[in-house]
Design an enzyme around this catalytic site. Structure first.
Site, PDB file in Angstrom:
ATOM      1  N   GLY A 169      51.922   2.273  71.499  1.00 16.73           N
ATOM      2  CA  GLY A 169      52.863   0.995  72.203  1.00 16.73           C
ATOM      3  C   GLY A 169      53.841   1.341  73.306  1.00 16.73           C
ATOM      4  N   GLY A 170      54.966   0.574  73.534  1.00 13.97           N
ATOM      5  CA  GLY A 170      55.959   0.617  73.947  1.00 13.97           C
ATOM      6  C   GLY A 170      57.110   1.252  73.777  1.00 13.97           C
ATOM      7  N   GLY A 404      52.732  16.157 109.026  1.00 15.97           N
ATOM      8  CA  GLY A 404      53.688  14.856 108.137  1.00 15.97           C
ATOM      9  C   GLY A 404      54.286  15.917 107.143  1.00 15.97           C
ATOM     10  N   ALA A 405      53.096  17.054 106.781  1.00 16.46           N
ATOM     11  CA  ALA A 405      53.692  17.774 105.454  1.00 16.46           C
ATOM     12  C   ALA A 405      55.347  18.435 105.771  1.00 16.46           C
ATOM     13  CB  ALA A 405      52.524  18.007 105.119  1.00 16.46           C
TER      14      ALA A 405
HETATM   15  C1  HXC Z   1      55.110  -0.189  58.786  1.00 18.11           C
HETATM   16  C2  HXC Z   1      54.171   1.929  59.311  1.00 18.11           C
HETATM   17  C3  HXC Z   1      53.433   1.800  60.378  1.00 18.11           C
HETATM   18  C4  HXC Z   1      54.597   0.734  61.045  1.00 18.11           C
HETATM   19  C5  HXC Z   1      52.954   3.540  59.592  1.00 18.11           C
HETATM   20  N1  HXC Z   1      53.622   3.133  58.501  1.00 18.11           N
HETATM   21  N2  HXC Z   1      53.265   2.982  60.658  1.00 18.11           N
HETATM   22  N3  HXC Z   1      54.964   0.847  58.170  1.00 18.11           N
HETATM   23  N4  HXC Z   1      54.959  -0.351  60.500  1.00 18.11           N
HETATM   24  N5  HXC Z   1      54.508   0.505  62.686  1.00 18.11           N
HETATM   25  C6  HXC Z   1      53.832   3.709  57.493  1.00 18.11           C
HETATM   26  C7  HXC Z   1      52.464   3.030  56.694  1.00 18.11           C
HETATM   27  O1  HXC Z   1      51.829   2.207  55.895  1.00 18.11           O
HETATM   28  C8  HXC Z   1      52.400   4.388  55.913  1.00 18.11           C
HETATM   29  O2  HXC Z   1      53.107   4.016  54.299  1.00 18.11           O
HETATM   30  C9  HXC Z   1      52.869   5.469  56.753  1.00 18.11           C
HETATM   31  O3  HXC Z   1      53.716   5.038  57.009  1.00 18.11           O
HETATM   32  C10 HXC Z   1      52.454   6.243  57.041  1.00 18.11           C
HETATM   33  O4  HXC Z   1      51.226   6.071  57.425  1.00 18.11           O
HETATM   34  P1  HXC Z   1      49.915   6.781  57.061  1.00 18.11           P
HETATM   35  O5  HXC Z   1      48.690   5.290  58.482  1.00 18.11           O
HETATM   36  O6  HXC Z   1      49.511   6.937  55.942  1.00 18.11           O
HETATM   37  O7  HXC Z   1      49.512   8.013  58.412  1.00 18.11           O
HETATM   38  P2  HXC Z   1      48.614   8.362  59.232  1.00 18.11           P
HETATM   39  O8  HXC Z   1      47.422   8.415  58.720  1.00 18.11           O
HETATM   40  O9  HXC Z   1      49.405   9.683  59.569  1.00 18.11           O
HETATM   41  O10 HXC Z   1      48.726   7.512  60.828  1.00 18.11           O
HETATM   42  C11 HXC Z   1      49.629   7.511  61.575  1.00 18.11           C
HETATM   43  C12 HXC Z   1      49.198   6.241  62.665  1.00 18.11           C
HETATM   44  C13 HXC Z   1      49.485   4.996  61.797  1.00 18.11           C
HETATM   45  C14 HXC Z   1      48.363   6.498  63.469  1.00 18.11           C
HETATM   46  C15 HXC Z   1      50.872   6.051  63.655  1.00 18.11           C
HETATM   47  O11 HXC Z   1      50.006   4.728  60.401  1.00 18.11           O
HETATM   48  C16 HXC Z   1      49.257   3.533  62.443  1.00 18.11           C
HETATM   49  O12 HXC Z   1      47.793   3.378  63.298  1.00 18.11           O
HETATM   50  N6  HXC Z   1      50.253   3.070  62.046  1.00 18.11           N
HETATM   51  C17 HXC Z   1      50.744   1.886  63.050  1.00 18.11           C
HETATM   52  C18 HXC Z   1      50.741   2.045  64.502  1.00 18.11           C
HETATM   53  C19 HXC Z   1      50.877   0.826  65.378  1.00 18.11           C
HETATM   54  O13 HXC Z   1      49.925   0.013  65.524  1.00 18.11           O
HETATM   55  N7  HXC Z   1      52.014   0.706  65.865  1.00 18.11           N
HETATM   56  C20 HXC Z   1      52.861  -0.571  65.926  1.00 18.11           C
HETATM   57  C21 HXC Z   1      52.588  -0.409  67.671  1.00 18.11           C
HETATM   58  S1  HXC Z   1      53.306  -1.604  68.869  1.00 18.11           S
HETATM   59  P3  HXC Z   1      53.097   4.505  52.902  1.00 18.11           P
HETATM   60  O14 HXC Z   1      53.684   3.427  52.459  1.00 18.11           O
HETATM   61  O15 HXC Z   1      51.020   4.355  52.392  1.00 18.11           O
HETATM   62  O16 HXC Z   1      53.414   6.137  53.107  1.00 18.11           O
HETATM   63  C22 HXC Z   1      54.568  -1.220  69.014  1.00 18.11           C
HETATM   64  C23 HXC Z   1      55.246  -2.198  69.587  1.00 18.11           C
HETATM   65  C24 HXC Z   1      56.607  -1.100  70.301  1.00 18.11           C
HETATM   66  O17 HXC Z   1      55.082   0.044  68.687  1.00 18.11           O
HETATM   67  C25 HXC Z   1      57.075  -2.301  71.607  1.00 18.11           C
HETATM   68  C26 HXC Z   1      58.321  -1.750  72.489  1.00 18.11           C
HETATM   69  C27 HXC Z   1      58.563  -2.708  73.326  1.00 18.11           C
END
Ligand code: HXC
Length: 514
Positions: A169-170, A404-405
């Protein structure tokens, strides 16, 4: 008092366990170190001072009020690397996936502010699931706070991002704003949208690794600068990089008083160029003969291999090197090479690192792909970067310097402080064959033996321009030198330029062709 001390000890123990033993074990099983283990390996022994260990998030939505873990998923503080101050943050994936909350962001911002005030590098160890989903917009706002500081700190203190887990993401934009991005093979990835979104929108099936793994970004996108096989190697590489860099834009890079230079390199350099000027050779063999032994530290090794960039030392002093690579695409300049070179030149200029340019370039890569994708604008980036740079700049033309290079590669008229050419240099508008075809077309076509005439005219053009002396007569190169003299000429040149002071015209900022 004793009771209170026990209370503090207990809190510290809890704090150090992050998301708990189970999650730490899972993390280790994936081949990853924890945030604290990483910090210990990154910094000099016993130098880490933590800031904000007890900070907790303020959220209560979606059950977060029952998941308060001291530190809130990021370990922040300061310490030393090779005895010099650095600021560091390490995201702790065992705490809510290292996700970024409002307070997590505030902790990162706090150390960024301190780094800027105190003029020391910022190192981010990224391992996070992105914005904390339960917090909504406040976590997004936290990212913006970080981006703002990354941008303000750019060109003031070096910023390093070590991607040691997911970065999606961001969240990828903070690393992208920093100077150097490191990635770990197999355990880290970076993308704006992950494989699932890609599949929904474009119907492409791609794995996380292929979409945004370390190799992908090293070879295809150029997003990262260094790739490591594991966490330990990644942390070591970051430590090594810092040995070449100053603490901030107002200081010089460290200069070790001890250096080695094998005298046999002065002979070896005479044999690097092939006798046939159309044959390739590895430009690293030239530059390794010029710099202190084992001091060349290449940046973006696997991206746009037709240009080589990196840091090295000459008698201990850091220099930045930009070299055309005749072993890859004959060393032509294309879009990716121009972008790669330009960003590196601007980094060196920001941090007072003198530049050495080793030139052997047949021209720009022709073709619709290059034109339609904007080689004009991208090539101009490299031109702009050199022309704008006020650090000492020395060019050595080893062989081809065409068209040019030639202009782009830190030519004298673009502000090079010194320009040397080897006797093998060919400095001209274009190669003799193409030149003869254009300017002697009538002569060639009217000849009875056109092939013979063409060869004759080609030889005539080559005799006139395929040498360094026309340029030297005009002062466009300062001297024609033997390869074995080059190191000494560079040492004296950089020493002469040590106090160089050049100011750009007063302006808010220039407008580099982005
Ligand atoms: C809250 C989160 C989280 C998140 C993971 N967790 N991402 N909690 N917010 N963004 C938590 C899970 O619930 C889990 O909690 C623990 O972290 C570990 O995650 P798992 O999924 O069990 O781990 P894994 O299988 O290794 O997968 C990792 C992952 C996946 C690929 C990163 O967790 C995932 O896809 N997360 C979401 C990613 C995402 O879409 N983020 C938002 C992006 S948008 P428990 O309690 O079970 O341990 C963004 C916008 C930013 O970031 C913009 C800026 C401009």
């Amino acid at each position: 008092m004793i009771k209170k001390n026990h209370e503090l000890s207990d809190k510290r123990t809890l704090n150090r366990l992050g998301g708990g033993i189970e999650r730490i074990n899972k993390h280790h099983q994936q081949g990853k170190l924890t945030a604290r283990e990483r910090i210990i390996l990154l910094l000099d022994e016993e130098t880490f001072e933590e800031i904000g260990a007890f900070v907790e998030h303020r959220s209560s939505s979606f059950g977060l009020d029952h998941q308060k873990i001291p530190g809130d998923g990021v370990v922040t503080g300061f310490g030393k690397i090779h005895g010099r101050l650095v600021y560091v943050y390490a995201q702790d994936f065992t705490v809510l996936g290292g996700s970024l909350s409002e307070t997590h962001a505030a902790k990162i911002c706090r150390i960024m502010d301190l780094a800027l005030k105190n003029g020391a590098p910022i190192i981010g160890l990224n391992d996070s699931g992105g914005a904390r989903i339960q917090e909504g917009v406040v976590s997004l706002s936290g990212y913006s706070e970080i981006f703002f500081r990354n941008t303000r700190a750019s060109g003031v203190v070096p910023q390093l991002s070590l991607i040691m887990g997911p970065c999606a993401g961001g969240a990828v934009y903070s690393p992208a704003l920093t100077d150097f991005v490191f990635m770990v093979e197999d355990t880290s990835y970076m993308f704006v949208t992950g494989p699932n979104v890609v599949k929904t929108v474009t119907h492409e099936e791609v794995s996380s690794e292929d979409l945004g793994g370390a190799k992908t970004h090293a070879e295809r996108s150029g997003v990262n600068h260094f790739v490591a096989g594991n966490d330990v190697e990644c942390l070591k590489k970051a430590r090594t990089l810092l040995t070449y860099l100053p603490q901030n834009a107002y200081e010089d890079a460290p200069k070790p008083s001890v250096f080695e230079f094998s005298p046999e390199k002065l002979e070896r350099i005479e044999t690097v160029l092939p006798s046939n000027n159309g044959l390739p050779y590895d430009c690293r063999r030239v530059l390794e003969c010029l710099v202190d032994d084992h001091s060349f530290f290449e940046v973006q090794e696997d991206y746009a291999r037709n240009i080589v960039i990196g840091f090295a030392r000459m008698e201990g002093r850091t220099i930045g090197i930009v070299a055309n690579q005749p072993a890859e695409l004959a060393g032509v300049l294309d879009i990716n090479a121009s972008r790669k070179g330009a960003r590196f030149v601007r980094f060196c200029d920001s941090f007072n690192i003198p530049l050495l340019i080793i030139e052997d370039v047949p021209g720009f890569l022709p073709g619709t792909d290059q034109e339609w994708n904007g080689i004009i604008t991208h090539g101009a980036k490299l031109l702009y970067a050199f022309a704008e740079a006020t650090v000492p700049r020395i060019t050595v033309i080893t062989r081809k310097a065409y068209g040019g290079a030639y202009c782009v590669m830190n030519s004298k008229s673009l502000g090079a402080d010194l320009s040397f050419a080897w006797p093998t240099a060919e400095i001209a508008v274009m190669g003799a064959k193409g030149a003869a075809e254009i300017i002697f077309r009538k002569d060639i076509l009217s000849a009875t033996d056109t092939e013979k005439k063409w060869k004759e005219k080609e030889a005539e053009y080559a005799d006139t321009f395929a040498n360094p002396y026309r340029a030297a007569e005009r002062g466009i190169v300062d001297d024609v030198i033997f390869p074995r003299e080059t190191r000494e000429k560079l040492l004296r040149g950089f020493s002469m330029l040590e106090k160089k002071a050049e100011n750009l015209p007063l302006k808010k900022h220039g407008n580099i062709p982005l």
